[in-house]
Structure formats: C-alpha cells, structure tokens
Write an enzyme that holds these catalytic residues in place. Structure first.
Site, PDB file in Angstrom:
ATOM      1  N   THR A 266      35.122  -9.755  -2.800  1.00 10.42           N
ATOM      2  CA  THR A 266      34.161  -9.036  -1.955  1.00 10.42           C
ATOM      3  C   THR A 266      33.662  -9.901  -0.796  1.00 10.42           C
ATOM      4  OG1 THR A 266      32.452  -9.623  -3.524  1.00 10.42           O
ATOM      5  CG2 THR A 266      33.358  -7.432  -3.704  1.00 10.42           C
TER       6      THR A 266
ATOM      7  N   SER B 159      31.135  -6.317   5.840  1.00 11.25           N
ATOM      8  CA  SER B 159      30.722  -6.127   7.236  1.00 11.25           C
ATOM      9  C   SER B 159      30.304  -7.417   7.938  1.00 11.25           C
ATOM     10  CB  SER B 159      29.567  -5.129   7.321  1.00 11.25           C
ATOM     11  OG  SER B 159      29.926  -3.907   6.742  1.00 11.25           O
TER      12      SER B 159
ATOM     13  N   LYS C 130      26.252   7.865   5.804  1.00  9.59           N
ATOM     14  CA  LYS C 130      25.557   6.767   6.462  1.00  9.59           C
ATOM     15  C   LYS C 130      26.069   6.510   7.875  1.00  9.59           C
ATOM     16  CE  LYS C 130      23.886   2.755   4.874  1.00  9.59           C
ATOM     17  NZ  LYS C 130      23.858   1.477   4.166  1.00  9.59           N
TER      18      LYS C 130
ATOM     19  N   HIS D  19      21.704  -8.661   7.202  1.00 18.29           N
ATOM     20  CA  HIS D  19      20.778  -7.565   7.476  1.00 18.29           C
ATOM     21  C   HIS D  19      19.350  -8.069   7.616  1.00 18.29           C
ATOM     22  CE1 HIS D  19      23.686  -4.329   6.650  1.00 18.29           C
ATOM     23  NE2 HIS D  19      24.190  -5.170   5.759  1.00 18.29           N
TER      24      HIS D  19
ATOM     25  N   CYS E 125      47.423 -17.534  19.740  1.00 17.30           N
ATOM     26  CA  CYS E 125      46.429 -16.484  20.012  1.00 17.30           C
ATOM     27  C   CYS E 125      45.020 -17.082  20.034  1.00 17.30           C
ATOM     28  CB  CYS E 125      46.473 -15.394  18.952  1.00 17.30           C
ATOM     29  SG  CYS E 125      48.067 -14.608  18.745  1.00 17.30           S
TER      30      CYS E 125
ATOM     31  N   ARG F 293      32.460  -3.016  -2.755  1.00 12.77           N
ATOM     32  CA  ARG F 293      31.065  -3.388  -2.990  1.00 12.77           C
ATOM     33  C   ARG F 293      30.818  -3.279  -4.492  1.00 12.77           C
ATOM     34  NH1 ARG F 293      31.411   0.855   0.532  1.00 12.77           N
ATOM     35  NH2 ARG F 293      30.714   0.669   2.691  1.00 12.77           N
TER      36      ARG F 293
ATOM     37  N   ILE G 159      27.604  -9.138   7.968  1.00 11.61           N
ATOM     38  CA  ILE G 159      26.312  -8.990   8.643  1.00 11.61           C
ATOM     39  C   ILE G 159      25.196  -9.566   7.787  1.00 11.61           C
ATOM     40  CG2 ILE G 159      24.573  -7.235   9.227  1.00 11.61           C
ATOM     41  CD1 ILE G 159      26.966  -5.496  10.057  1.00 11.61           C
TER      42      ILE G 159
ATOM     43  N   CYS H 206      48.616 -11.669  17.175  1.00  4.49           N
ATOM     44  CA  CYS H 206      49.991 -11.670  16.654  1.00  4.49           C
ATOM     45  C   CYS H 206      49.998 -11.615  15.130  1.00  4.49           C
ATOM     46  CB  CYS H 206      50.796 -12.870  17.151  1.00  4.49           C
ATOM     47  SG  CYS H 206      50.774 -14.315  16.082  1.00  4.49           S
TER      48      CYS H 206
END
Lengths: 420, 118, 487
Positions: C43, C48, C252, C52, C405, C313, C50, C440
């Site tokens: 996980t 995401s 959501k 929060h 790249c 999750r 983030i 790539c």
C-alpha cells in the site's frame, strides 16, 4: 568553453550522415556527440537485413549500414565523443554535456544539428488494463536484450502491434527458441511492410490478428496470460470476442515518438502532428542555426530516407555557417488537409531551394487509386496519381522549383482525393 | 495451368505477384514492379531460400554477441538446423566485417559472415 | 535456539518503518519483518502520495485525533531524512449549492480537528490561484498545510535510518504464525523463528490475518482498490495544489495532485475487493477517473499519460484506525485499518505507539548515540552546474547518464543499491532513484539498470527480478538451448 562550427547531437544514422555532409560542404570543425558507447545508434541492434536498398542499391544489415557511415566519418577525420550526454541546449547554441572522459563540458556551436532519434511508445501510454507484472517489454528493449546483451526475455510470447519492429522480433524470438503465439494489431491492416509479414510471420506460421488488441494482462509476478479481443471500427473492444492466450511475455510494437525533450527545453517549436520540430526546406528549426533530421523530426519507415534527409540537414548546416542561408524573399507554409496527417517541411523559403523541394508526408488511412492534390492557396498546381497510399508508408514527393517559384501564395495544401 | 499469389520480399515495396504457370511450363507474372519479381517467384515456388541473420557468442570482448548473416539465401527448411550450428560457435576479437564465421554451412555453399567489426 | 528481540515489527511499509525508526531512539533490539523483497512494496508504494491537512475525518475518531497533528510533523522528519516534501496546499472544490453545504460542513470539521489556517475561497479566488480549473467552480476549501511526498521514499529513508541506529530488517520473510509464550511471543516465519517481548502489527491489508494469529478476531480488513493515472513530467503548471472534489452521494470524485517529482496523479476510484493480492487496473475504472478528473480540470492532457496503476487501502469494518495494545494480548500492539489518512497520521501514530510501549515496558532508555539524519541522497539532475562538475571529478560514474528521461546517473543507482535497505530489484531501484519512472518507462534504461544490479550484487543478469523474486525479467542467455522445429 569549447568552440565548434557544427555540433551534431546524436551519432545514429541521422547524425552520421549530417556530419559527413557538413564536412563535404566545406566545414572542418565538426563534433558528433553520442550518448552510447559506440556510434551507429539503434542500427547496431537491428541485426536483420533490409537496409540500404535506396542509398547503396544493396541489402545490408543494420550494423553493416552503420559501419559504412562510421568508416566514412572516421576516414574524414570528423571528431566525435562517445558516452557523452547532452544536458541542455539554448537559443545561443551553447551545449552543456557530460562524460566520464571529459567531465562537464560547455560547448559553443555556430550551427547545431539535432539527431536524437525516437523512442518507443510504452504500455502506460497505450493503457492496457490489468496487473503490472514483469514480462511486458517494448519490442526494441527486447531486441536490445537479445541482440546486444545476449539474453532471452521469454519463451511464450504475444506481440501487440504489427509495426516492423514487432514483426522482426517475432522472427528473431522464434529463431532463438521462443514460441510466438500471436501478433495482435488494433488496425484493420498491418503497420509493417508486406515482406516482413511474409518472412517473419508466414514463414513461421505465426498468426496475425487484425482488428484485435490486448484488453487485459494477467499475472502477479510474471505475465501468465493475456486476453485478446476483436475491436470495432472505432477501435473499441467487442464484448464476447475475447480469447485468452497463456504466455510469459508481451512485446509491444505500438509506435515510435520523436525524442524532443532537448529541443523543447531549448524552446524549439514542436509540430503536434509529427511530434518533432517545425522545420523548413533546409531542415532548420524555429531557432536560427539549429537544424534537425531523422526520426527526431518525424518517424521514418526506412533508414535510407533518414540518410537522405540528414544529408540535406548537414549540407544546410554548412551553408548556415558560411552565411549562405537567407530568411528573405518569398516563403509559404505547408498544410495537411483531407486525408493527410502531416507534412515535412512545414515552412518553405523559396530562395534557399536549388532545383527541387523534397516533401515527406503521411496519409491517415489506406487509399487505392487515389490522388495527392497540391494547392497553392486555392489553385491546384499539381496532382500525383497514387495506386496505393497507407499510413504505414511515408510518401516522398520531389517538387520542381519552377512549379511554385513564380507564384505568390501563403499556403501549400496537400490533400488526398479518392477515386470516384 | 497453375495460379499462385505471392508477396515479393526482395525489397520493401512488397509487390503482390500473380503467377500463372501454363500447361507447357511457361511462367506469366503480373503485379511486379521490377524484373526481380519473376526470379523471386520462380525460386519461391521451387526452392525457397531466406537470408538468415542472427548472432554468435563472443568472448574476451566488451561486446557479448556478434551479429552475423548468411552470405546468400539458405534453403528455408534448413534455417533451424543452421541456427543450431551457429549457436555452438564462440568467437573472439579481432574480427572484421565480412569475415567468414562458418564456411559452407550445411553444404549449402553459403557462408555465415560477420556483420560488423569486433 | 531462537533469536531474542525486544520488538518485532511485522510489515515494512511506512507505518512499520516509521515506528521502527522512532523505537530505534531507545536501547532496544528491534527486528522488522516483511514478506516482500523490498520495503514499502504494497500500500505504501501505490496511493495518492498526499499528506492530508486533516479536515476530512469525523471528530472523535482515531483518524481525526492523529491526522492534523501528524501532518505538522512532516517538515522535521523529511528534513532529517532528506526526503522531498512539499506543502503545496489543497483545495476541495464545489460546483453548486449542495457542494457549498458540504464544503461548509468540512470546514467546520477542520476547525474542530485543529487544522490550521483553513478558509473558504470564492470563485474568483479559486481561479486566481488555479486558473486551469473548471470555470464553473463556485467555491473551495483551502487548506495550506496539505502536502505531497513520495511515501515509499519516506519509508525507505526511515528503514535506512532505523538500521543505521541498530534495527535489523529481514525481507522475504513471511510470518506464518505467532505463539504467545509466558512473557513473550514466538514469531514463526518461513525463514526461521524469532522470540520477542513485543510485537507491532503493521501488516497493512494483512493486519487482520496477523492479529488473528494471536488474538480473538476483533476486526476484518476488506481492501478498497483505487486506480490512478500518472502524467508525464513534461506537463507543466496543470495545478499547483492538490485538487479534491466535494464528496456527493454519487461518490467522492477523484483528485488531481502534483507529485514531488513533477508528475501529476489523477485518481483514485474506490471498489471493495476480496482478493488482497489484486492490484489490477480496470478499463471502466480508468474511464471513470478520466471523466471525473476532467470535471475538475477540463484541460488534463490524457495523451501524456505514462502509466496507470492501482493500489489498495487497508479498510477495516471499524471504518477507523485500530491503534493500541490488544486487549487480550498484552505486549501486542496494533496499527490496523490503516488506510487514508494513515500516511498523513503516521508521525503522530508512531509517537503514540512508542508511548504505549514505553508504559508497558516501564520506561524505555534513550540511546546517547541516536543519529536522526540520513546520509543525504545526491539527486544529480537537480544540482547546479558547478556541483555537477565537482561530483564528476570525484566520481566519473556521475557522468554516466543511465536514465535519459530523468537524467539519473550510474553513481546514484550504485549508491541506492549499497545503502542500508538497498535495492535488489529493478522496481526497487526505480522507487529509490526513478530510472524507469519517466516517459520511456524503462525502455532504454532497463537493460542498463539490470546490468548494474547484476554487477554490484555479484549476480547473473537472469537473477535480477523486476519486483518479487518470482518476477524474473530474463529467462537466460541466448544460444544456450537451440531453436524450434524445422520449417
């Protein structure tokens, strides 16, 4: 700061031809910068034959084709740096590059030729749903593992995309002992050459599924199978047509994209149609004195055409150094219309043309017994009869200068006119 | 009278050939854009051959594999036999482009030659 | 004889490694176990990314208790461990009166949860700071403390720092059973047994399975899967903040988030699944994400997608974190149901768990020589010219660009292999220094990274996996077995 008259970025077929031609046209202070450990670019891993029929009137393997240019370059005493990575280029034609041997270099060029080639589209870019196991390779990566590194990437293979690299790899993997189960092609026709379908698929009884695509990849660690579905005219999978093939490897041959990170970072304008720089009749980009050629401009089917285009770029880079290119006089833009997907060059300055103008274009679909119609603004100035037009086959037109030199117009439109 | 459809593999044009072999053994060919079409069709319908390109193992070099090719067409049915032989070969530098790696492979009169310098 | 530890942590995701690192401040013999061949491989590696702000959880929940305080602890730990972290702020955007009501509710919740500096922006203010958003936007909740991070990079850094401070890490070690013995636990794995005083269960989606090995079943985890798109980092200035949609009855909505590496993430959707191994993406799911994303920002260039992926999750039937010492198993500590905002909460959760262990132990002794910092990671591409030149002089491997790249050099790849908790697979190298994460997707650099891994680890190329040891890349050398049947 090190000074050169012409710096060529990329030592593949495009860069080699451009450098040689620049030298032939009287420039002595030339540098070719190559990021790999040897010159020749992707040709070194294209060990199959079929190269050189136009340029040398004989059939060569990739390494043989590269060898001729590398030998010529060395015989001419043109300087080159291997294992050297260009980090940046700017409008003043200052190049930052690094290598083990030379460390951090700042190089100033009078003219630059961009010849970085292209890269393959990936699984992410075409968005196949399913798991993300090992065993999904772009065809070119598999080619490198097998031909250069000497390792086999799998034993039971499904290939998505029937471009030439995919077809060539179907044969190559078969010869090395793998079983190629199928080639799936989303379009109703193959993107590869007929001869490759015969000698790479038919010879080995490998089925080609047209209008089919992979709709799911399965396997947690390594690929265990793929689901293939037929697609409708809008290329959407048709429910109920799915079949599953057990395999350990998926090769993707789903197209090539010009590699223009350096060009974009330098501020060179990119044509969204070709994904390469806008170029003029001299292969000059939107930055004065920066030229581009080969697959960095648009993806070619044949290396021979890359060579011809790059010779033009090299010759004109030499002219630029000698201040023989003009921005004055008449000019026009080219514009792809009905059925034509792109045209190179996008801009033409008439006074820089000696006798003929080379135009490359691709069409959007397959046409039989059609015409390519050229219009100067609204006036039709030329029609070419074409027995067969296909998106996979680049069209090369050679326009005599007298066709347009005396006319006043802004836009040269090229379109397909279908047979009635 | 026999009719055959073939795709010529001599060059990237890939012409679609229509071949008619008449009762008295004459060959009629349509669809070819050059004269090599006929010789290809005759060979393909009687004794098809293919140019073989592959690699051989290398030792004592930075390069791990050397690209090689057959100097001419090998009978189609002998391709895998030829591969088995080629796979047993290991070479080391120096090798020049065009050097013979295996002479007269499988008595075909065709050599396996190097495709680059090593 | 079983090895004796003070603490065994099960799971080397961001929760396990964070708690290990915090515990490594004390005089304790610590062991981290993970079934995978790399830390941060489940996980933690697919979410995401983030941090929060903390307005989302319902007041009174464990999520509400830990999120906002956890968020504020990231600057310090990321500085200590040289992990890129950016407080870019977030917006929850609304399009109608219903959204307005929702956003006002969330705002009030944020105030209750102690989220600093949140405020509601009107249409003009939103478009002023995010001009690419759908012009129909009416208002947004702005939370300046929200941030972005690479969760796996944090977990890798935490593991390295914990090991530097004496913790042990054993990978590819699957816990198959746990036995309670008097004052200790016997951890039985497929690679041997370990005796320990305390256990911390950080097993993510498998936390309930681990829990049930020693304690009465008290919760179950049914993962929710989320699909994502990743955009190429050639896409610039799409959005500067993390963009959420106001949740509606229909769902959501998806978020659009910049990443610390300059890409953009769009996703996730949310589907309960029964197979805890299932991280496959689905066409319908990806289409939903695309459409939902376009609602927030109509100009998302989906032709610049370089990858799609799905992550899980660890959602529990308690609909909240389950954190603390297990009632019927003293000395067994739980970090269960650790779904979003788990990453954002982990610094505060780790502090809490360490405190519980401290109490249970009757006082932990701090080490004098704890080193909170990690040897800095050199990110060649981001350095000024003079520093690049000096690095190359010192080590020419910095001049060998492996990934074109992202301009990643051989020296950086070699370094990530030889660090503690170092890379052993192609994916592990990608997680640490990013070759193969660019447009790539490893096409050019893959073979070169395999070669470097083989060389540095003294292995054959064929023994270098993509991910798990079963995810082989190569099947062996060519020419070793001969070809197929004759034509």
């Amino acid at each position: 700061m090190i000074n050169y008259e012409v710096v060529v970025i990329g030592g593949g077929p495009a860069g080699l031809a451009a450098a040689i031609e620049a030298k032939r046209n009287g420039v002595n202070n030339i540098l070719v910068i190559e990021r790999d450990r040897e010159l020749g670019g992707i040709l070194q891993q294209c060990i199959h034959n079929g190269f050189g029929l136009h340029v040398f009137k004989e059939e060569l393997t990739g390494p043989e084709y590269a060898h001729r240019f590398i030998k010529e370059l060395k015989d001419m005493g043109i300087e080159y740096k291997l294992d050297t990575m260009v980090l940046s280029l700017n409008k003043e034609k200052v190049i930052h590059a690094i290598s083990r041997e030379d460390g951090y270099m700042i190089i100033k060029a009078k003219a630059v030729v961009l010849a970085m080639g292209c890269r393959e589209r990936t699984a992410g870019a075409i968005n196949i749903p399913g798991t993300r196991p090992s065993g999904v390779f772009s065809a070119g990566t598999a080619q490198r593992y097998i031909n250069i590194d000497g390792y086999l990437v799998g034993k039971k293979v499904v290939i998505l995309g029937s471009g030439d690299i995919g077809l060539i790899m179907a044969r190559r993997m078969t010869l090395e002992g793998a079983k190629v189960l199928a080639v799936a092609e989303i379009m109703p026709y193959s993107g590869g050459l007929n001869r490759n379908i015969v000698q790479c698929l038919n010879d080995y009884n490998i089925p080609l599924y047209l209008s089919h695509t992979i709709t799911e990849i399965k396997g947690r660690d390594r690929v265990t199978s793929v689901v293939i579905s037929q697609v409708d005219e809008s290329m959407k999978p048709i429910p109920g047509t799915e079949f599953e093939l057990e395999c350990d490897t998926v090769l993707l041959s789903v197209g090539l994209i010009p590699e223009n990170e350096l060009s974009e970072q330098a501020g060179i304008e990119i044509d969204p149609r070709t994904k390469g720089p806008y170029v003029t009749e001299t292969m000059e980009t939107s930055i004065d004195g920066v030229f581009a050629c080969g697959n960095v401009v648009h993806v070619h089917d044949l290396v021979d055409f890359v060579t011809e285009e790059s010779r033009r770029a090299g010759k004109n880079a030499a002219k630029y150094v000698k201040d023989l290119i003009t921005n004055q006089g008449k000019s026009f833009n080219t514009k792809p219309s009905n059925g034509v997907s792109y045209i190179v060059p996008q801009k033409v300055r008439v006074d820089n043309i000696d006798n003929t103008l080379d135009i490359f274009l691709r069409v959007r679909a397959i046409y039989n017994n059609a015409k390519l119609v050229l219009k100067a603004d609204d006036e039709v100035i030329k029609e070419y009869n074409k027995k067969h037009l296909a998106p996979g086959e680049m069209e090369h037109l050679v326009l005599p200068k007298k066709l347009f030199a005396d006319k006043d117009f802004d836009t040269l439109t090229i379109e397909v006119k279908e047979a009635n | 009278m026999e009719k055959h459809n073939l795709i010529c593999i001599n060059c990237p044009m890939g012409c679609r050939l229509e071949i008619t072999i008449t009762e008295n053994g004459g060959w009629l060919i349509e669809g070819n854009q050059c004269k090599r079409g006929l010789s290809y069709a005759q060979k393909e319908l009687t004794a098809p051959t293919r140019t073989l390109t592959t690699t051989v193992k290398v030792k004592n070099s930075l390069l791990r594999r050397l690209p090689v090719k057959s100097s001419d067409g090998i009978p189609k049915e002998k391709i895998f036999e030829a591969m088995a032989l080629i796979n047993q070969v290991t070479v080391e530098p120096p090798i020049s482009i065009g050097d013979i790696i295996i002479e007269n492979i499988l008595d075909t009169g065709v050599n396996i030659i190097s495709s680059r310098d090593l | 004889m079983n090895d004796l530890y003070d603490i065994v942590i099960i799971g080397a995701g961001v929760s396990g490694t964070y708690i290990a690192r915090e515990l490594s401040r004390y005089d304790l013999k610590i062991l981290i176990l993970d079934k995978d061949n790399d830390v941060a491989n489940e996980t933690t590696s697919a979410n995401s990314a983030i941090i929060h702000a903390g307005y989302d959880p319902k007041p009174g929940t464990a999520m509400a208790k830990f999120n906002a305080p956890g968020n504020l602890m990231f600057d310090k730990v990321c500085k200590e461990l040289d992990v890129p972290f950016k407080r870019c702020g977030s917006l929850v955007i609304g399009f109608d009166d219903h959204d307005k009501e929702t956003i006002e509710t969330i705002y009030q919740r944020g105030l209750t949860n102690g989220v600093p500096d949140i405020r509601i922006l009107n249409h003009d203010e939103v478009l002023e700071i995010e001009p690419n958003l759908n012009p129909d936007v009416k208002l947004a909740l702005y939370a300046p403390t929200a941030g972005i991070i690479n969760p796996w990079e944090l977990a890798i850094a935490l593991a390295e720092n914990a090991i530097d401070n004496g913790a042990e890490l054993k990978l590819e070690t699957r816990v198959t059973d746990i036995k309670k013995e008097d004052d200790s636990y016997l951890i039985i794995t497929d690679k041997g047994n370990y005796l320990t005083k305390y256990v911390v269960n950080c097993a993510g989606v498998y936390a309930d399975d681990i829990h049930n090995m020693v304690a009465k079943p008290s919760y179950s985890i049914r993962p929710r899967k989320g699909n994502y798109y990743v955009l190429d980092n050639s896409v610039k200035n799409l959005v500067d903040h993390v963009i959420f949609q106001a949740p509606t009855k229909k769902g959501k909505g998806v978020l659009i988030a910049p990443t610390v590496d300059g890409n953009f993430l769009i996703g996730p959707d949310s589907d309960f699944i029964d197979d805890k191994n299932d991280n496959s993406t689905g066409m319908d799911n990806l289409n939903y994400i695309k459409n939902s994303g376009l609602k927030s920002c109509p100009s998302i260039p989906f032709d610049k997608v370089i990858r799609s992926f799905a992550g899980l999750r660890a959602t529990s039937d308690h609909e909240d974190f389950i954190i603390g010492e297990v009632e019927d198993s003293k000395g067994f500590f739980e970090v269960g149901g650790f779904e979003s905002p788990g990453l954002s909460s982990i610094p505060a959760v780790a502090e809490y768990v360490v405190d519980l262990i401290n109490q249970r132990h009757g006082g932990l002794r701090k080490k004098d020589d704890f080193n909170p910092t990690r040897r800095p990671v050199i990110r060649f591409n981001h350095l000024p010219q003079e520093v690049k030149a000096k690095l190359i002089q010192k080590d020419p491997a910095y001049a060998n660009v492996i990934c074109r790249c992202e301009t990643i050099t051989e020296a950086e790849i070699v370094d990530c292999i030889h660090r503690k908790a170092g890379a052993r697979s192609l994916k592990a190298v990608k997680k640490r220094v990013r070759p193969g994460a660019g447009r790539c997707q490893g096409g050019f650099c893959g073979p070169k990274v395999v070669e470097i891994l083989a060389r540095e680890l003294g292995k054959d190329w064929s023994d270098i996996p993509y991910d798990s040891s079963k995810a082989y890349i190569l099947t062996g050398e060519t020419k070793e077995e001969s070809g197929g049947e004759n034509l």
